[in-house]
Design a protein around this motif. Structure first.
Motif, short mmCIF file in Angstrom:
data_model
loop_
_atom_site.label_atom_id
_atom_site.label_comp_id
_atom_site.label_asym_id
_atom_site.label_seq_id
_atom_site.Cartn_x
_atom_site.Cartn_y
_atom_site.Cartn_z
N MET B 349 60.66 64.96 25.43
CA MET B 349 61.95 65.00 25.69
C MET B 349 61.68 66.65 25.01
O MET B 349 61.13 66.56 24.01
CB MET B 349 62.67 64.36 25.31
CG MET B 349 63.13 62.81 25.86
SD MET B 349 64.26 62.02 24.69
CE MET B 349 64.94 62.01 23.47
N ALA B 350 62.85 67.31 25.20
CA ALA B 350 63.48 68.65 24.99
C ALA B 350 63.75 68.78 23.33
O ALA B 350 64.38 67.18 22.86
CB ALA B 350 64.51 69.37 25.32
N ASP B 351 63.00 69.52 22.37
CA ASP B 351 63.26 69.62 21.02
C ASP B 351 64.69 68.79 20.41
O ASP B 351 64.22 68.27 19.09
CB ASP B 351 62.39 70.41 20.19
CG ASP B 351 61.25 70.53 20.35
OD1 ASP B 351 60.22 69.52 20.36
OD2 ASP B 351 60.49 71.87 20.23
N PHE B 352 65.44 69.58 21.00
CA PHE B 352 66.46 69.78 20.44
C PHE B 352 67.87 68.82 20.82
O PHE B 352 68.31 68.26 20.64
CB PHE B 352 67.54 70.59 21.22
CG PHE B 352 67.73 71.04 22.86
CD1 PHE B 352 68.51 69.99 23.14
CD2 PHE B 352 66.82 71.88 23.25
CE1 PHE B 352 68.37 70.57 24.93
CE2 PHE B 352 67.47 71.42 24.80
CZ PHE B 352 68.40 70.97 25.46
N LEU B 353 66.70 67.59 21.88
CA LEU B 353 67.91 66.47 22.20
C LEU B 353 67.43 65.46 20.94
O LEU B 353 66.39 65.20 20.21
CB LEU B 353 67.00 65.99 23.32
CG LEU B 353 67.80 66.83 24.43
CD1 LEU B 353 66.63 65.92 25.73
CD2 LEU B 353 69.13 66.34 24.76
#
Lengths: 171, 373
Positions: B349-353
């Motif tokens: 998953m993308a880091d900001f999620l």
């Protein structure tokens, strides 16, 4: 349930015979045995309904014949609890082999409980469609109205229904 | 399912289409009791066309047989009991389709290329639609022809009308067309490298070469008195190369859902025009059921005329509502990490999620989650 006898013959040539034998064991409940046994009636659209001995409540579902004809049931859209339905109203639906098939109220009634276990295991309807016990494929429990009792008189008993499906499968 | 039913009742009964002109004198509804009927819609609105189809299902005479033909503007159509978050790349859907490549400018080569913003503005929107019949997700655009046959349930057969369309295609010279065991219409292609122009050339990967390709799906709706079989035939869609991406959700690895999952099939255009296809299908239909009612045997339904029926207006309003499109989704769980119920390893998953999120979406919603009436 709509009748879809023809695809049954294509998909499962032996299914009609299976239905007939199964409905002898599951469908026929001679109510002379004990007073508590339910009266079971069928619609031409392949729903069944059990009337309790006091004629105030009932359990409904789709017939073994319908379950076989529809094929693998992958989703059940359950009726809405508390809903009051007239005979013939679409109260829910089952999906199988790309078909969304309406479940119709066999008689006028009020839905008091739905079989939530079918949400998790819709295939139960294929296994035990006419079983009204815990773990069975019944769809809803209902309160029977006065009109509902009158509607019941127009429905078929299991012997008549067996004859009806045999004729439908043969044409 | 109770949730959406309750919400639907809470909707105001005001008719947003009251300004629509009254129905023309020869309304299509006068033909509903004829034994054999053929209708064509001039609208390309998927919500309207499906509502006309449902109206025909409910109001045509129980013993009649009806053929309805229509074309939709770009849409992704999910089955009655499917999950849009699982079936569709909603981000891609919302971006729409890029404009078709414009011809090179006739003037000098010094003309500045059109800016990106202009390109953006010209993108074609894609509608997201939940239909009333079962089955899986399909893509429609003006290069598809939709066909529907409504008949009495006693005459219902899952393959009969797929075979009808397959015969129509064979009559048009499309070779290798048949109905398969999934009740889809497929085309067996033995490509020697000299593929005809116009046959799915648009798609660089899927849809070329030898093999078996799906050219039309099938879905059914069975009511107490009627049965409906419809499908969408890929004729000359220019967007086949985008279908696979549109119908692949980035959330697939995170969602465990009840309901119905689509089965992926390689697809291909049959390469015939819309009018030619419609004529061939109508010919086969009349061969099966006899001459149809109306002038020239075809009843054309215009948008204003369709919307003159209150039932159609209500149908359109329901199909367009988020309560129907999203709210009718069977129960599912979205989880960012493996759970007991769904132990699959999750995709990166993308880091900001946020990590460690598990959302359970029940159907019907518990009463506390119901929006105020």
């Amino acid at each position: 349930m709509a009748s879809i006898a023809r695809c049954l013959r294509v998909a499962r040539p032996s299914a009609r015979f299976a239905v007939v034998s199964a409905s002898r064991t599951i469908g026929v409940r001679p109510f002379s045995v004990t007073a508590t046994n339910a009266i079971r009636k069928y619609t031409k659209e392949h729903e069944w309904i059990d009337l309790s001995a006091d004629k105030k409540t009932g359990v409904l579902g789709i017939s073994e014949y319908a379950a076989k004809s529809l094929g693998d049931i992958v989703y059940v859209e359950l009726p809405e609890e508390g809903r009051e339905a007239q005979a013939g109203d679409a109260i829910g639906a089952v999906e199988s082999v790309k078909s969304a098939a309406d479940i119709n109220a066999p008689i006028s009634c009020k839905i008091t409980q739905v079989n939530l276990a079918l949400e998790e295991k819709p295939g139960t309807i294929n296994q035990v469609p006419e079983d009204d016990s815990h773990g069975g494929g019944w769809i809803a429990k209902v309160q029977v109205t006065e009109q509902g009792l009158k509607d019941l008189e127009k429905l078929m008993d299991s012997a008549e229904y067996e004859e009806f499906t045999a004729a439908e499968g043969a044409h | 399912m109770a949730f959406a039913l309750r919400v639907r009742r809470a909707l105001p009964r005001r008719n947003p289409f009251t300004h629509a002109p009254p129905a023309q004198t020869r309304a299509y509804t006068q033909y509903l009791s004829r034994p054999v009927q053929i209708y064509r819609s001039t609208s390309t609105d998927p919500y309207l066309n499906l509502s006309i189809e449902h109206h025909l299902l409910q109001r045509s005479h129980p013993d009649s047989t009806v053929l309805f033909l229509y074309t939709n503007r770009p849409s992704v159509v999910i089955g009655r009991n499917q999950n849009p978050w699982l079936e569709v790349n909603l981000h891609q859907l919302r971006q729409g389709l890029p404009p078709p490549p414009s011809p090179p400018p006739k003037g000098s080569a010094d003309d500045p290329p059109s800016p990106d913003s202009e390109q953006e503005a010209r993108r074609t929107p894609i509608a997201l639609v939940r239909r009333r019949s079962g089955g899986g997700t399909v893509f429609h655009d003006v290069g598809n022809a939709n066909w529907a046959v409504i008949c009495p349930p006693a005459a219902f057969d899952r393959d009969r009308h797929g075979e009808m369309v397959a015969r129509a295609l064979r009559a048009l010279g499309v070779a290798g067309v048949r109905v398969n065991e999934r009740h889809d219409i497929v085309m067996d292609v033995n490509d020697d490298g000299h593929e005809e122009e116009g046959r799915a050339r648009e798609d660089g990967r899927a849809g070329t070469g030898s093999g078996t390709f799906k050219v039309s799906g099938s879905a059914y709706k069975l009511t107490r008195t009627r049965s409906l079989h419809h499908g969408t035939c890929l004729l000359q869609s220019a967007n086949l190369g985008r279908v696979s991406g549109l119908l692949r959700s980035p959330a697939e690895g995170f969602i465990k859902a009840r309901g119905v999952e689509s089965v992926r099939s390689p697809i291909r255009n049959v390469g015939v025009g819309g009018e030619v296809f419609a004529d061939a299908v109508m010919r086969e239909f009349r061969r099966m059921y006899g001459e149809s009612a109306g002038e020239g045997g075809v009843v054309v339904i215009g948008e204003a005329e369709a919307l003159a029926a209150e039932e159609v207006v209500r149908g359109v309003r329901e199909l367009r509502s988020p309560d129907w499109i999203f709210g009718q989704t069977p129960q599912f769980t979205f989880s960012t990490h493996p759970t007991e119920e769904d132990p699959r390893e999750r995709p990166p998953m993308a880091d900001f999620l946020p990590y460690g999120v598990s959302l359970h979406r029940a159907s019907p919603f518990p009463p506390a989650l119901e929006p105020p009436a």
